[in-house]
Structures are given as structure tokens and as C-alpha cells.
Design a protein around this motif. Structure first.
Motif, short mmCIF file in Angstrom:
data_model
loop_
_atom_site.label_atom_id
_atom_site.label_comp_id
_atom_site.label_asym_id
_atom_site.label_seq_id
_atom_site.Cartn_x
_atom_site.Cartn_y
_atom_site.Cartn_z
N TRP A 1 13.99 17.62 10.18
CA TRP A 1 12.92 17.43 11.45
C TRP A 1 12.36 16.15 11.29
CZ3 TRP A 1 11.94 20.70 7.41
CH2 TRP A 1 10.69 20.47 6.63
N LEU A 2 11.46 15.78 12.35
CA LEU A 2 11.23 14.40 12.50
C LEU A 2 9.64 14.35 12.31
CD1 LEU A 2 11.76 11.86 14.31
CD2 LEU A 2 10.67 12.95 16.06
N GLY A 3 9.37 13.16 11.94
CA GLY A 3 8.11 12.75 11.70
C GLY A 3 7.71 11.32 12.32
N VAL A 4 6.28 11.33 12.79
CA VAL A 4 6.17 9.88 13.19
C VAL A 4 4.81 9.50 12.67
CG1 VAL A 4 5.31 8.43 15.39
CG2 VAL A 4 7.20 10.30 15.67
N TRP A 5 4.74 8.17 12.29
CA TRP A 5 3.63 7.73 11.27
C TRP A 5 3.26 6.33 11.93
CZ3 TRP A 5 3.58 3.58 7.73
CH2 TRP A 5 2.67 3.42 7.06
N ARG A 6 2.08 5.82 11.67
CA ARG A 6 1.65 4.28 11.87
C ARG A 6 1.05 3.95 10.73
NH1 ARG A 6 2.43 5.86 17.03
NH2 ARG A 6 3.42 4.81 18.48
N PRO A 7 0.79 2.84 10.01
CA PRO A 7 0.18 2.39 8.95
C PRO A 7 -1.39 2.48 9.36
CG PRO A 7 1.67 0.74 9.37
CD PRO A 7 1.83 1.75 10.46
N ALA A 8 -1.76 2.46 10.71
CA ALA A 8 -3.35 2.48 10.92
C ALA A 8 -3.79 3.76 10.86
CB ALA A 8 -3.54 1.97 12.26
N ALA A 9 -2.64 5.11 10.78
CA ALA A 9 -2.90 6.59 10.87
C ALA A 9 -3.23 6.79 9.49
CB ALA A 9 -1.84 7.23 11.44
N ARG A 10 -3.66 8.29 9.47
CA ARG A 10 -3.91 8.99 8.28
C ARG A 10 -3.30 10.06 8.05
NH1 ARG A 10 -10.63 8.48 7.29
NH2 ARG A 10 -10.67 6.00 7.29
N GLN A 11 -2.24 10.29 8.96
CA GLN A 11 -1.33 11.60 8.89
C GLN A 11 -0.25 11.23 9.43
OE1 GLN A 11 -3.50 14.91 10.51
NE2 GLN A 11 -3.24 13.99 12.65
N VAL A 12 0.83 12.05 8.96
CA VAL A 12 2.13 12.14 9.70
C VAL A 12 2.20 13.21 10.91
CG1 VAL A 12 4.58 12.56 9.35
CG2 VAL A 12 3.23 11.34 7.59
N ARG B 1 0.77 -1.27 0.05
CA ARG B 1 -0.12 0.03 0.14
C ARG B 1 0.81 1.42 -0.17
NH1 ARG B 1 -2.91 -3.45 4.42
NH2 ARG B 1 -0.84 -4.77 3.75
N PHE B 2 0.39 2.27 -0.77
CA PHE B 2 1.14 3.68 -0.74
C PHE B 2 0.34 4.74 -0.33
CE2 PHE B 2 2.97 0.68 -4.02
CZ PHE B 2 4.40 1.00 -3.81
N PRO B 3 0.21 4.93 0.91
CA PRO B 3 -0.82 5.92 1.69
C PRO B 3 -0.53 7.45 1.36
CG PRO B 3 0.84 5.05 3.26
CD PRO B 3 0.92 4.28 2.07
N GLU B 4 -1.52 8.06 0.91
CA GLU B 4 -1.35 9.50 0.58
C GLU B 4 -0.78 10.22 1.61
OE1 GLU B 4 -1.88 11.31 -2.09
OE2 GLU B 4 -2.28 9.41 -2.84
N SER B 5 -0.90 9.80 3.05
CA SER B 5 -0.46 10.38 4.37
C SER B 5 1.23 10.65 4.14
CB SER B 5 -0.67 9.64 5.62
OG SER B 5 -0.30 8.35 5.55
N LEU B 6 1.86 9.48 3.48
CA LEU B 6 3.30 9.69 3.27
C LEU B 6 3.78 10.50 2.07
CD1 LEU B 6 4.18 5.83 4.22
CD2 LEU B 6 4.56 8.17 5.64
N ARG B 7 2.78 11.05 1.50
CA ARG B 7 3.11 11.99 0.24
C ARG B 7 3.35 13.49 0.93
NH1 ARG B 7 0.61 10.93 -5.59
NH2 ARG B 7 2.64 12.27 -6.21
N LEU B 8 4.22 14.05 1.11
CA LEU B 8 4.58 15.38 1.73
C LEU B 8 5.07 16.40 0.47
CD1 LEU B 8 5.76 14.57 5.19
CD2 LEU B 8 3.53 14.83 4.44
N PRO B 9 4.32 16.97 -0.27
CA PRO B 9 4.72 17.94 -0.99
C PRO B 9 5.99 18.62 -0.81
CG PRO B 9 2.26 18.06 -0.98
CD PRO B 9 2.95 17.48 0.28
N ASP B 10 6.94 18.55 -1.93
CA ASP B 10 8.03 19.28 -1.62
C ASP B 10 9.25 19.06 -0.56
OD1 ASP B 10 7.39 20.98 -3.97
OD2 ASP B 10 6.26 22.25 -2.41
#
Length: 333
Positions: free
Chosen positions: A286-297, A238-247
Motif C-alpha cells: 500500500w501507499l505512504g506519504v511523508w514529509r521531512p517536516a512531518a512526524r508521521q507517515v 537524520r533518521f526519523p522515528e516516523s519512518l520506522r514502521l515495525p514489521d
């Protein structure tokens, strides 16, 4: 569930390579007053308060020298002299540094693989134009041992399954890059691991042995994207949109362990690079935290002096970040 971040006045590593069991780490540090003079430094993490021990040799190290902590507290050093790759184990001896020469490998390129589970052995990969050689460089009986030759040019390196038997490598062959699994107990037997599309480039970035969670980068969706899957799972990547951060450039560097059979609950630590407020050192990471069950970083400010891209999770969901500043040259946040 948000990541809990704590600050202690001691630290981990620069370049921060951490042993598989989390007891030690190693980095190259700059000598005080000599910004071009580098020396290996071991960090002890298993004590109540982590601390650093310098391991300088007879002469400064090159910035390209690689270091890797072993489970017994020694530090493996990989030095390059022309096409000779020399391996040595370092350990503290009172005021000095003890050395155990391990031998050398003669080839063009060669780099250490990540610390192996168990921590008693260390491995390296030497990519070539037609094939890549895998070497056991520490922990063998008689110095460096050639283990396998894998067809194609290999890079990356992720251990699978919690042992040092199965190694995932990103193999470039016939114009495409696919991740393959190499069985080091069967003479380097190769089997496919990632083949998302026939004409895509697929690379494995991280894998967690407890949950089976895989972090992947692939251009199968049309452009280079971050995705996730489960080792041995039946569902597609799966390629979640939440991991697409423009620029912005997003790079995962740590997965929370201990989430057996629940990969969707694993915390994933991300390094984020791009335009944004710079810290006092001029970094734009900087830092990001994400989980597969989440919809955002969840985007977070990194601690001052963060050794960028380094860190680890505890099984309880605590994210630990190494940092070094003038006031606290060895710290974990």
C-alpha cells in the motif's frame, strides 16, 4: 498538508519507467489471452488524456527485457542474449512497430540506469567484481560508447543536479557500500557522496534537483534505517522515528519537485509492504506519504491494480499513481 489523489480513466506504465520530463512512460505489458507473452508499451502522458500504444516486435519479449522512454517518444529496449546486451529503439509506424538497432555490449551483468535529465540519451551500468563500466547506450554517435570504469562493484543509480553529468552510484569496495558521485564529463572521476560512518553501508535511494532532498538507507544507526539529508548541506543525515514502521518494509519511490530551497516541505511517496489486508490481486502493498517536516507517515490505500511502487508527484503536490485493471487497462489515480 495531505496528498491530493485524483482518478482518470487513462494511464501510465507497468513497471512504470517515466521519462525525465514526464511526457512519456514505458512498460512491458502482457498480451491478452497469453499471460506468458510480453510486449513493450509506450504511454503518452503529455496530452489531455494519456493513452497507451503497443509496440510489439516479431516475437514476444522475455520478462527480463528492460524498457525506457526517450523524450522524443521512442522506447529503448534492452534485450539479453547470453552475454550480449542488445539495444534497440522502437516507435509506432501505423499498424506496426519501427525499430532502430543501436548495437550491443558484451559482458556479464548490465542494467539500464534511470532516465537521464534531458531525455535524449540513455545510460547503463555493468557491474564487475573489481570495477563497473558505465555505458552510453542511446544518443551517442556510433552505438554504445564506453564512458568510464569505476573501481568496485556498483549498483543503484541516481542523477544529481538536473543534468546527465553527475551520477550517484552505490559502490561496494573493501567490504563496505558507500554512495559515490561519478562525473561523466571528466572521464568518470569519482568523489565521495555518502560516508555517514566509517563502518556503515550507505545507499542513496532518491534525490531531488530542486530542493536537494536526499533519501538514504543506512545501517549507521545500528540497523538498516531510512534517513534524509540535503545535497551540499551542513547538517548530518537524520533518521526519523516516523519512518520506522515495525514489521513493514518501506521504500521511497518519488519526491515532489519544485520545492526550491525547502526540502522539509517535499512530499515523499512510499511503498509499504507487509502483513495487511490484501487487494483482490493478492498484493500486500500500500501507499505512504511523508514529509521531512512531518512526524508521521500518512498511510493510504492504493488504487486497485496499482503498478506497485510506481508513481510521480506534480509540482503542485498532486501524487499520480498508475494502475491497470480489466475495466481500465490504462489509468492514473
Amino acid at each position: 498538508m495531505q496528498a491530493r489523489i485524483r482518478v482518470r480513466t487513462t494511464a501510465r506504465t507497468a513497471g512504470c519507467t517515466v521519462s525525465a520530463d514526464g511526457s512519456y512512460a514505458a512498460r512491458l505489458a502482457r498480451a491478452a489471452g497469453s499471460p506468458d507473452a510480453w510486449y513493450p508499451e509506450r504511454w503518452t502522458l503529455g496530452s489531455a488524456e494519456p493513452y497507451a500504444v503497443p509496440l510489439p516486435g516479431n516475437q514476444p519479449e522475455e520478462p527480463s527485457t528492460e524498457v525506457l522512454p526517450m523524450a522524443d517518444g521512442r522506447v529503448l529496449v534492452h534485450r539479453v542474449a547470453g552475454e550480449r546486451h542488445v539495444f534497440t529503439l522502437l516507435y509506432p509506424t501505423g499498424p506496426g512497430t519501427g525499430e532502430v538497432p543501436l548495437g550491443a555490449v558484451e559482458c556479464g551483468e548490465l542494467s539500464l540506469l534511470p532516465p537521464a535529465p534531458g531525455g535524449t540519451r540513455a545510460y547503463a551500468v555493468a557491474p564487475g567484481s573489481r570495477s563497473s563500466d558505465i555505458w552510453l547506450v542511446a544518443g551517442g554517435a556510433f552505438g554504445p560508447e564506453h564512458l568510464a570504469a569505476v573501481p568496485g562493484r556498483c549498483s543503484g543509480g541516481v542523477w544529481l543536479g538536473g543534468t546527465d553529468r553527475m551520477l550517484a552510484l552505490d559502490r561496494e569496495l573493501d567490504g563496505r557500500t558507500k554512495t559515490v558521485a561519478v562525473d561523466l564529463e571528466r572521464g568518470g572521476e569519482v568523489s565521495p557522496l555518502l560516508q555517514i560512518a566509517e563502518d556503515s553501508d550507505d545507499r542513496l535511494l532518491l534525490a531531488d534537483a530542486d530542493s536537494g532532498l536526499l533519501l538514504i538507507r543506512s545501517d549507521a544507526p545500528g540497523d538498516s534505517r531510512l534517513g534524509w539529508g540535503v545535497l551540499g548541506g551542513t547538517r548530518p543525515v537524520r533518521f526519523p522515528e516516523s519512518l520506522r514502521l515495525p514489521d513493514l518494509t518501506v521504500t521511497p519511490f518519488a519526491i515532489q519537485p519544485g520545492q526550491v530551497l525547502t526540502p522539509e516541505a517535499c512530499g515523499v511517496a512510499l511503498r509499504i509492504d507487509g502483513p495487511g489486508p490484501a487487494d483482490p490481486a493478492g498484493s500486500r502493498s500500500w501507499l505512504g506519504v511523508w514529509r521531512p517536516a512531518a512526524r508521521q507517515v500518512q498511510q493510504l490505500a492504493a488504487p486497485a491494480g496499482w503498478l506497485t511502487g510506481s508513481g510521480w508527484w506534480t509540482r503542485d503536490g498532486e501524487l499520480c499513481l498508475p494502475y491497470a485493471t480489466g475495466a481500465a487497462p490504462c489509468g492514473v489515480a
